[in-house]
Design a protein around this motif. Structure first.
Motif, short mmCIF file in Angstrom:
data_model
loop_
_atom_site.label_atom_id
_atom_site.label_comp_id
_atom_site.label_asym_id
_atom_site.label_seq_id
_atom_site.Cartn_x
_atom_site.Cartn_y
_atom_site.Cartn_z
N THR A 130 33.63 34.96 28.95
CA THR A 130 34.05 35.08 30.36
C THR A 130 32.86 34.82 31.28
O THR A 130 32.97 34.09 32.27
N VAL A 190 39.20 37.13 33.97
CA VAL A 190 38.18 38.08 34.40
C VAL A 190 38.83 39.45 34.63
O VAL A 190 38.32 40.48 34.16
N TRP A 241 33.70 33.03 39.88
CA TRP A 241 34.46 32.24 38.92
C TRP A 241 35.38 31.27 39.65
O TRP A 241 35.70 31.44 40.82
#
Length: 139
Positions: free
Chosen positions: A13, A34, A26
């Motif tokens: 991640t 996430v 992100w």
């Protein structure tokens, strides 16, 4: 400066994140992963904001945000707060995606950095990020 709590998320991640100024961001498409990774680790999703992230610029569109803890009573057990925040975050993400055109928001809020980035060979999609925060139970 201490490591942000987000650094506890799984390596795969974190590998998808952009890490600058002690903050992780992100791609929009990666946010559900996430959120779920945080939930699985017992971390509470706080939320975040839409950002432009280019080699020479970071800026927030703070009107395009998620505040997953806003309505969660802090007296609830931690596990309940973790669950509720993850559910709110996922729901609010869907609402934001329906309400906003992220590319347009970034382009209108940051015309000069976007223009420089595109002129240097970047794409608008590569400039669109979402900074995300989590927290851990105090022990």
């Amino acid at each position: 400066m201490s490591e942000p709590i987000e650094s506890r998320l799984p390596a795969d991640t974190l590998a998808k994140a952009d890490f600058r100024h002690n903050e992780y961001a992100w791609r929009i498409i990666d946010l559900p992963e996430v959120i779920e990774a945080a939930r699985a680790l017992g971390l509470r999703n706080i939320g975040g904001q839409l950002q432009i992230r280019t080699p020479d610029a970071i800026g927030e569109c703070d009107w395009v945000q998620i505040d997953a803890c806003q309505l969660i009573p802090p007296i609830l057990p931690w596990d309940a707060q973790v669950e509720m925040a993850a559910n709110v975050a996922l729901q609010d993400l869907q609402l934001l995606k329906a309400e906003f055109n992220f590319a347009r928001e970034i382009k209108e809020a940051f015309p000069e950095p976007v223009a420089r980035f595109i002129e240097s060979g970047g794409t608008l999609e590569d400039a669109i990020w979402f900074v995300w925060y989590v927290d851990a139970e105090e022990v």
